[in-house]
Design a protein around this motif. Sequence first.
Motif, PDB file in Angstrom:
ATOM      1  N   ALA A 270       0.842  -1.195   0.000  1.00 27.80           N
ATOM      2  CA  ALA A 270       0.000   0.000   0.000  1.00 27.80           C
ATOM      3  C   ALA A 270       0.874   1.241   0.000  1.00 27.80           C
ATOM      4  O   ALA A 270       1.934   1.272   0.618  1.00 27.80           O
ATOM      5  N   ASP A 271       0.427   2.221  -0.740  1.00 31.36           N
ATOM      6  CA  ASP A 271       1.020   3.553  -0.637  1.00 31.36           C
ATOM      7  C   ASP A 271      -0.080   4.558  -0.936  1.00 31.36           C
ATOM      8  O   ASP A 271      -1.237   4.194  -1.062  1.00 31.36           O
ATOM      9  N   ALA A 272       0.255   5.809  -1.019  1.00 32.00           N
ATOM     10  CA  ALA A 272      -0.749   6.847  -1.275  1.00 32.00           C
ATOM     11  C   ALA A 272      -0.380   7.599  -2.543  1.00 32.00           C
ATOM     12  O   ALA A 272       0.799   7.801  -2.835  1.00 32.00           O
ATOM     13  N   ASP A 273      -1.398   8.001  -3.292  1.00 35.86           N
ATOM     14  CA  ASP A 273      -1.145   8.803  -4.487  1.00 35.86           C
ATOM     15  C   ASP A 273      -0.893  10.247  -4.063  1.00 35.86           C
ATOM     16  O   ASP A 273      -0.848  10.570  -2.878  1.00 35.86           O
ATOM     17  N   ALA A 274      -0.734  11.135  -5.027  1.00 34.53           N
ATOM     18  CA  ALA A 274      -0.409  12.534  -4.739  1.00 34.53           C
ATOM     19  C   ALA A 274      -1.480  13.211  -3.886  1.00 34.53           C
ATOM     20  O   ALA A 274      -1.178  14.124  -3.120  1.00 34.53           O
ATOM     21  N   GLY A 275      -2.719  12.740  -3.987  1.00 29.24           N
ATOM     22  CA  GLY A 275      -3.801  13.317  -3.193  1.00 29.24           C
ATOM     23  C   GLY A 275      -3.968  12.680  -1.827  1.00 29.24           C
ATOM     24  O   GLY A 275      -4.874  13.017  -1.082  1.00 29.24           O
ATOM     25  N   GLY A 276      -3.099  11.726  -1.492  1.00 25.94           N
ATOM     26  CA  GLY A 276      -3.172  11.060  -0.203  1.00 25.94           C
ATOM     27  C   GLY A 276      -4.127   9.883  -0.154  1.00 25.94           C
ATOM     28  O   GLY A 276      -4.376   9.336   0.909  1.00 25.94           O
ATOM     29  N   VAL A 277      -4.675   9.499  -1.314  1.00 18.12           N
ATOM     30  CA  VAL A 277      -5.601   8.366  -1.355  1.00 18.12           C
ATOM     31  C   VAL A 277      -4.802   7.073  -1.334  1.00 18.12           C
ATOM     32  O   VAL A 277      -3.871   6.886  -2.117  1.00 18.12           O
ATOM     33  N   ARG A 278      -5.170   6.167  -0.419  1.00 18.90           N
ATOM     34  CA  ARG A 278      -4.472   4.885  -0.300  1.00 18.90           C
ATOM     35  C   ARG A 278      -4.792   4.018  -1.513  1.00 18.90           C
ATOM     36  O   ARG A 278      -5.941   3.918  -1.927  1.00 18.90           O
ATOM     37  N   ARG A 279      -3.754   3.391  -2.061  1.00 19.25           N
ATOM     38  CA  ARG A 279      -3.927   2.496  -3.209  1.00 19.25           C
ATOM     39  C   ARG A 279      -3.035   1.281  -3.018  1.00 19.25           C
ATOM     40  O   ARG A 279      -2.036   1.341  -2.316  1.00 19.25           O
ATOM     41  N   TRP A 280      -3.414   0.176  -3.652  1.00 15.62           N
ATOM     42  CA  TRP A 280      -2.745  -1.099  -3.440  1.00 15.62           C
ATOM     43  C   TRP A 280      -2.164  -1.627  -4.739  1.00 15.62           C
ATOM     44  O   TRP A 280      -2.774  -1.521  -5.793  1.00 15.62           O
ATOM     45  N   GLY A 281      -0.971  -2.194  -4.645  1.00 14.96           N
ATOM     46  CA  GLY A 281      -0.330  -2.876  -5.764  1.00 14.96           C
ATOM     47  C   GLY A 281       0.096  -4.264  -5.301  1.00 14.96           C
ATOM     48  O   GLY A 281      -0.140  -4.645  -4.158  1.00 14.96           O
ATOM     49  N   TYR A 282       0.728  -5.024  -6.206  1.00 19.10           N
ATOM     50  CA  TYR A 282       1.126  -6.368  -5.815  1.00 19.10           C
ATOM     51  C   TYR A 282       2.419  -6.800  -6.487  1.00 19.10           C
ATOM     52  O   TYR A 282       2.847  -6.243  -7.486  1.00 19.10           O
ATOM     53  N   GLU A 283       3.007  -7.814  -5.897  1.00 19.78           N
ATOM     54  CA  GLU A 283       4.092  -8.588  -6.493  1.00 19.78           C
ATOM     55  C   GLU A 283       3.685 -10.043  -6.357  1.00 19.78           C
ATOM     56  O   GLU A 283       3.231 -10.472  -5.298  1.00 19.78           O
TER      57      GLU A 283
ATOM     58  N   GLY B 141      15.979 -16.688  -7.744  1.00 16.89           N
ATOM     59  CA  GLY B 141      16.817 -17.355  -8.735  1.00 16.89           C
ATOM     60  C   GLY B 141      16.052 -18.141  -9.775  1.00 16.89           C
ATOM     61  O   GLY B 141      16.251 -17.959 -10.974  1.00 16.89           O
ATOM     62  N   ASP B 142      15.147 -19.001  -9.366  1.00 14.23           N
ATOM     63  CA  ASP B 142      14.369 -19.828 -10.287  1.00 14.23           C
ATOM     64  C   ASP B 142      12.895 -19.470 -10.202  1.00 14.23           C
ATOM     65  O   ASP B 142      12.032 -20.327 -10.127  1.00 14.23           O
ATOM     66  N   THR B 143      12.611 -18.189 -10.253  1.00 14.71           N
ATOM     67  CA  THR B 143      11.269 -17.697 -10.024  1.00 14.71           C
ATOM     68  C   THR B 143      10.834 -16.781 -11.154  1.00 14.71           C
ATOM     69  O   THR B 143      11.631 -16.025 -11.680  1.00 14.71           O
ATOM     70  N   GLU B 144       9.561 -16.863 -11.508  1.00 12.15           N
ATOM     71  CA  GLU B 144       8.942 -15.889 -12.405  1.00 12.15           C
ATOM     72  C   GLU B 144       8.308 -14.819 -11.523  1.00 12.15           C
ATOM     73  O   GLU B 144       7.610 -15.140 -10.561  1.00 12.15           O
ATOM     74  N   ILE B 145       8.528 -13.547 -11.841  1.00 14.20           N
ATOM     75  CA  ILE B 145       8.018 -12.461 -11.013  1.00 14.20           C
ATOM     76  C   ILE B 145       7.061 -11.600 -11.831  1.00 14.20           C
ATOM     77  O   ILE B 145       7.358 -11.239 -12.965  1.00 14.20           O
ATOM     78  N   LEU B 146       5.917 -11.284 -11.240  1.00 15.13           N
ATOM     79  CA  LEU B 146       4.927 -10.399 -11.846  1.00 15.13           C
ATOM     80  C   LEU B 146       4.716  -9.210 -10.914  1.00 15.13           C
ATOM     81  O   LEU B 146       4.652  -9.382  -9.699  1.00 15.13           O
ATOM     82  N   LEU B 147       4.590  -8.020 -11.482  1.00  8.48           N
ATOM     83  CA  LEU B 147       4.315  -6.824 -10.696  1.00  8.48           C
ATOM     84  C   LEU B 147       3.067  -6.142 -11.232  1.00  8.48           C
ATOM     85  O   LEU B 147       2.798  -6.199 -12.436  1.00  8.48           O
ATOM     86  N   SER B 148       2.330  -5.463 -10.362  1.00  6.59           N
ATOM     87  CA  SER B 148       1.156  -4.734 -10.821  1.00  6.59           C
ATOM     88  C   SER B 148       1.565  -3.493 -11.616  1.00  6.59           C
ATOM     89  O   SER B 148       0.776  -2.971 -12.389  1.00  6.59           O
ATOM     90  N   GLY B 149       2.790  -3.047 -11.429  1.00  8.28           N
ATOM     91  CA  GLY B 149       3.288  -1.889 -12.184  1.00  8.28           C
ATOM     92  C   GLY B 149       2.490  -0.639 -11.893  1.00  8.28           C
ATOM     93  O   GLY B 149       2.312  -0.261 -10.749  1.00  8.28           O
ATOM     94  N   GLU B 150       1.986  -0.012 -12.937  1.00  6.64           N
ATOM     95  CA  GLU B 150       1.207   1.221 -12.788  1.00  6.64           C
ATOM     96  C   GLU B 150      -0.261   0.943 -12.476  1.00  6.64           C
ATOM     97  O   GLU B 150      -1.043   1.869 -12.359  1.00  6.64           O
ATOM     98  N   GLN B 151      -0.631  -0.320 -12.375  1.00  2.00           N
ATOM     99  CA  GLN B 151      -2.012  -0.684 -12.063  1.00  2.00           C
ATOM    100  C   GLN B 151      -2.175  -0.740 -10.550  1.00  2.00           C
ATOM    101  O   GLN B 151      -1.456  -1.457  -9.866  1.00  2.00           O
ATOM    102  N   TYR B 152      -3.121   0.030 -10.028  1.00  2.00           N
ATOM    103  CA  TYR B 152      -3.385   0.059  -8.593  1.00  2.00           C
ATOM    104  C   TYR B 152      -4.823  -0.322  -8.326  1.00  2.00           C
ATOM    105  O   TYR B 152      -5.683  -0.211  -9.194  1.00  2.00           O
ATOM    106  N   PHE B 153      -5.090  -0.746  -7.097  1.00  2.00           N
ATOM    107  CA  PHE B 153      -6.399  -1.236  -6.709  1.00  2.00           C
ATOM    108  C   PHE B 153      -6.890  -0.476  -5.488  1.00  2.00           C
ATOM    109  O   PHE B 153      -6.101  -0.030  -4.669  1.00  2.00           O
ATOM    110  N   ALA B 154      -8.207  -0.378  -5.356  1.00  4.61           N
ATOM    111  CA  ALA B 154      -8.805   0.407  -4.277  1.00  4.61           C
ATOM    112  C   ALA B 154      -8.715  -0.292  -2.925  1.00  4.61           C
ATOM    113  O   ALA B 154      -8.713   0.373  -1.889  1.00  4.61           O
ATOM    114  N   THR B 155      -8.645  -1.627  -2.935  1.00  6.18           N
ATOM    115  CA  THR B 155      -8.594  -2.357  -1.669  1.00  6.18           C
ATOM    116  C   THR B 155      -7.487  -3.407  -1.702  1.00  6.18           C
ATOM    117  O   THR B 155      -7.050  -3.837  -2.773  1.00  6.18           O
TER     118      THR B 155
END
Length: 87
Positions: free
Chosen positions: A22-35, A49-63
């Motif tokens: 979780a972090d906050a956008d410029a307006g202070g609204v809490r948003r969620w990402g993932y790994e 080492g032997d892992t595939e990794i996915l990130l939410s990147g610029e996609q954020y979620f409300a909860t």
Amino acid sequence: MQQEDWRVEGYRGLDAYVQVTADADAGGVRRWGYEARIGQEGMDPSDAGDTEILLSGEQYFATRHAAEVAAFSAAYALIDRLIGPIR
């Protein structure tokens, strides 16, 4: 960014590890990402080492729950692509 613990679910012989953040956008609204990480059953998710990794990147979620559902869905889709169709 606040870090939570890894959650793991087994799927088709592999483990899907998910960590939401979780972090906050410029307006202070809490948003969620993932790994999400895919690896052999029982592996340590911090050992990439032997892992595939996915990130939410610029996609954020409300909860936290929405980010976690999206992360596991993305991880399952990747496992399906890696293993192939279910027969």
